[in-house]
Every structure is written in C-alpha cells, then in structure tokens.
Design a protein around this motif. Sequence first.
Motif, PDB file in Angstrom:
ATOM      1  N   ASN A  48     -62.954  62.427  34.302  1.00 51.72           N
ATOM      2  CA  ASN A  48     -62.339  61.274  34.599  1.00 51.72           C
ATOM      3  C   ASN A  48     -63.076  60.348  33.219  1.00 51.72           C
ATOM      4  O   ASN A  48     -64.201  60.191  33.280  1.00 51.72           O
ATOM      5  N   ALA A  49     -63.069  58.902  33.205  1.00 49.80           N
ATOM      6  CA  ALA A  49     -62.572  57.679  32.520  1.00 49.80           C
ATOM      7  C   ALA A  49     -63.776  57.454  32.570  1.00 49.80           C
ATOM      8  O   ALA A  49     -64.518  56.533  32.892  1.00 49.80           O
ATOM      9  N   ASN A  64     -56.713  50.455  33.794  1.00 48.90           N
ATOM     10  CA  ASN A  64     -57.834  51.355  34.172  1.00 48.90           C
ATOM     11  C   ASN A  64     -57.755  52.381  34.334  1.00 48.90           C
ATOM     12  O   ASN A  64     -57.377  53.715  33.616  1.00 48.90           O
ATOM     13  N   ALA A  65     -59.328  53.418  34.703  1.00 49.66           N
ATOM     14  CA  ALA A  65     -58.636  54.878  34.228  1.00 49.66           C
ATOM     15  C   ALA A  65     -57.453  55.275  34.931  1.00 49.66           C
ATOM     16  O   ALA A  65     -57.468  55.599  35.476  1.00 49.66           O
ATOM     17  N   GLY A  66     -56.787  56.437  33.694  1.00 52.51           N
ATOM     18  CA  GLY A  66     -56.363  57.336  34.612  1.00 52.51           C
ATOM     19  C   GLY A  66     -54.835  56.428  33.914  1.00 52.51           C
ATOM     20  O   GLY A  66     -53.742  57.253  33.848  1.00 52.51           O
ATOM     21  N   PHE A  67     -54.847  54.835  33.612  1.00 55.08           N
ATOM     22  CA  PHE A  67     -54.054  54.233  32.791  1.00 55.08           C
ATOM     23  C   PHE A  67     -54.113  53.289  32.019  1.00 55.08           C
ATOM     24  O   PHE A  67     -53.959  52.613  31.779  1.00 55.08           O
ATOM     25  N   SER A  68     -55.264  54.125  31.150  1.00 54.50           N
ATOM     26  CA  SER A  68     -55.605  53.468  30.138  1.00 54.50           C
ATOM     27  C   SER A  68     -54.668  53.273  28.914  1.00 54.50           C
ATOM     28  O   SER A  68     -53.927  54.630  28.881  1.00 54.50           O
ATOM     29  N   ASP A  69     -54.550  52.799  27.735  1.00 54.24           N
ATOM     30  CA  ASP A  69     -53.283  52.815  27.149  1.00 54.24           C
ATOM     31  C   ASP A  69     -54.342  53.963  26.281  1.00 54.24           C
ATOM     32  O   ASP A  69     -53.591  54.678  25.195  1.00 54.24           O
ATOM     33  N   TYR A 114     -49.799  75.237  30.218  1.00 57.44           N
ATOM     34  CA  TYR A 114     -51.047  73.909  30.444  1.00 57.44           C
ATOM     35  C   TYR A 114     -51.214  73.559  32.089  1.00 57.44           C
ATOM     36  O   TYR A 114     -50.042  72.283  31.681  1.00 57.44           O
ATOM     37  N   CYS A 115     -52.188  73.566  32.585  1.00 54.69           N
ATOM     38  CA  CYS A 115     -51.665  72.669  33.430  1.00 54.69           C
ATOM     39  C   CYS A 115     -52.952  72.328  34.463  1.00 54.69           C
ATOM     40  O   CYS A 115     -54.011  72.527  34.173  1.00 54.69           O
ATOM     41  N   GLY A 116     -53.285  71.428  35.606  1.00 56.71           N
ATOM     42  CA  GLY A 116     -53.852  71.313  36.024  1.00 56.71           C
ATOM     43  C   GLY A 116     -54.655  69.734  36.556  1.00 56.71           C
ATOM     44  O   GLY A 116     -53.264  68.999  36.641  1.00 56.71           O
ATOM     45  N   ASP A 117     -55.048  69.255  37.000  1.00 57.85           N
ATOM     46  CA  ASP A 117     -55.383  67.735  37.070  1.00 57.85           C
ATOM     47  C   ASP A 117     -55.778  66.746  35.565  1.00 57.85           C
ATOM     48  O   ASP A 117     -57.110  67.211  35.932  1.00 57.85           O
ATOM     49  N   LEU A 118     -54.762  66.622  35.092  1.00 58.06           N
ATOM     50  CA  LEU A 118     -55.055  65.686  33.679  1.00 58.06           C
ATOM     51  C   LEU A 118     -55.864  64.231  34.195  1.00 58.06           C
ATOM     52  O   LEU A 118     -55.572  63.582  32.853  1.00 58.06           O
ATOM     53  N   ASN A 119     -55.697  63.701  34.877  1.00 62.21           N
ATOM     54  CA  ASN A 119     -56.385  62.695  34.971  1.00 62.21           C
ATOM     55  C   ASN A 119     -55.760  60.942  34.098  1.00 62.21           C
ATOM     56  O   ASN A 119     -56.664  60.158  34.080  1.00 62.21           O
TER      57      ASN A 119
END
Length: 251
Positions: free
Chosen positions: A108-109, A163-168, A141-146
């Motif tokens: 997570n960022a 925000n973290a998870g939706f930053s450019d 490739y799978c998983g929580d890629l945040n």
Amino acid sequence: MKIVTWNVNGLRACITKGFYEYASQSGADMICLQETKMQEGQADIQLPGYEQYWNSAVRKGYSGTAVFTKTSPLAVKRHFDRPGHDDEGRVLTLEYEKFYLVNAYSPNAKEKLARIDYRMEWEDALREYLLGLDEKKPVIYCGDLNVAHEEIDLKNPKTNRGNAGFSDQERAKMTQLLESGFIDVFRDKYPETTGRYTWWSYRFNARANNAGWRIDYFIVSRRIKDAVKDILLRDDVFGSDHCPVELDMEL
C-alpha cells in the motif's frame, strides 16, 4: 480449472467468519490468499485435498500470502530475486506444466503517498519478474494489487484522485504492465460494467452502500485470453473487507 484469489485480512479471523464454508463450496482447484497475517503452522488449517504453500512476512502478524492447491506444482518460489522486496511475504509463485501462477499482495502506498517511492520500485521489479516468466510460459497473476486502474473501478473517483490506490503513479504502472503483454481479465470480459468492486472500507457503511474499489485482480498473459471462460467477483461472500474473485479457465 477454477482459481480463487482472496485478501482474507487475517486468515485466523476469516476462519471464524465463514472461510471454510466458502472454500468447500467454491469448487476451486487453487485458492490464493493475501494478507494472511500469520506464519505457517500458527493455526491448523483444515482443507482436505489441498496442499498448502506459504510465504509469510518476517514481521509476525503482517502481510503474507498462501496458496492452497489440489494439483501439485512442479516448483514453488517464495521470492522474486529482487533485493529489498522479499521480507514481507508478498509474492508466491507456483510453476505448472502449462503456466505460472503468481499470487501477490502489492504494498500500500499509504496515507499522503508516504510509501509511493517504494511502491514504484516494487511495480518495476515485479513487472520485470512477470515478463521473465512470460518468456518461458504463460502467466496467471492474481491478488490484491492495491490499485483501482480506471475511474470505473471505484465508486468515488473524483474525491479519491491522488489517494493511495488511485494515484496517477500507481494507475500508470498498471497501464504499463497491461501494455507489456497482459490483460485485466475482468475488464477485458466486462468492459462497460459498473458498480462491481472487491474491497470496501469498514467505515461509513461502505459495503452496505456499495462504495467500493476493484483492487483484486486476475491478470493473464494476453496470448491465453481465449482460455478464459468467466470471472466472478463474489461480493455476496463476506468474512473480510475484500471479497473473493473466481476465475474459470480451460488451459
């Protein structure tokens, strides 16, 4: 072949909230978990018929991945040969005859993008790793890629921009990965579908209001996209702040 990915946000807690019930009725050949928050052996995980493979963080009660599989892999790798990225138990790779299965829990960022520099290093290192595998055989490739890749992938894109998870920066890295020869299976299959998410905050009645984010993925090598039969976001399954994602393929 059915593969499940699920961030369980603490496997021991999820077990008390229906994990076994879901796993037994899912019919999954492989179950990929993220954020297990435990070391192998800290709990007796009862899943008859499945072999268990773990990659736990050095720090106890933090991060961690696991794969439960009915089919023995040819090889298992608990790191991806990139210095500085292997202490948090975030990547677990199983090699099979026709493909590699890579289960990942992206960092997570953090608030105010406090960890964005590390996240960018992680993205570059993992993309290089996936491309190296893809040269040998196709990759699942799978998983929580945040990261929510596009505005369609979260309920409130305007207020979450940056925000973290939706930053450019994070979104651009996802674009770069897809352009290097992979597809986001759900969005490829359902390009216009809205309101389908895989994570909801525990605050503000987010799940009841479906104010969610789609941050849990199956990403596969583009050359096997025709092997995909369907992908389901199981938002009817509780037990975590994430829901399972189910991939059906014929390889």
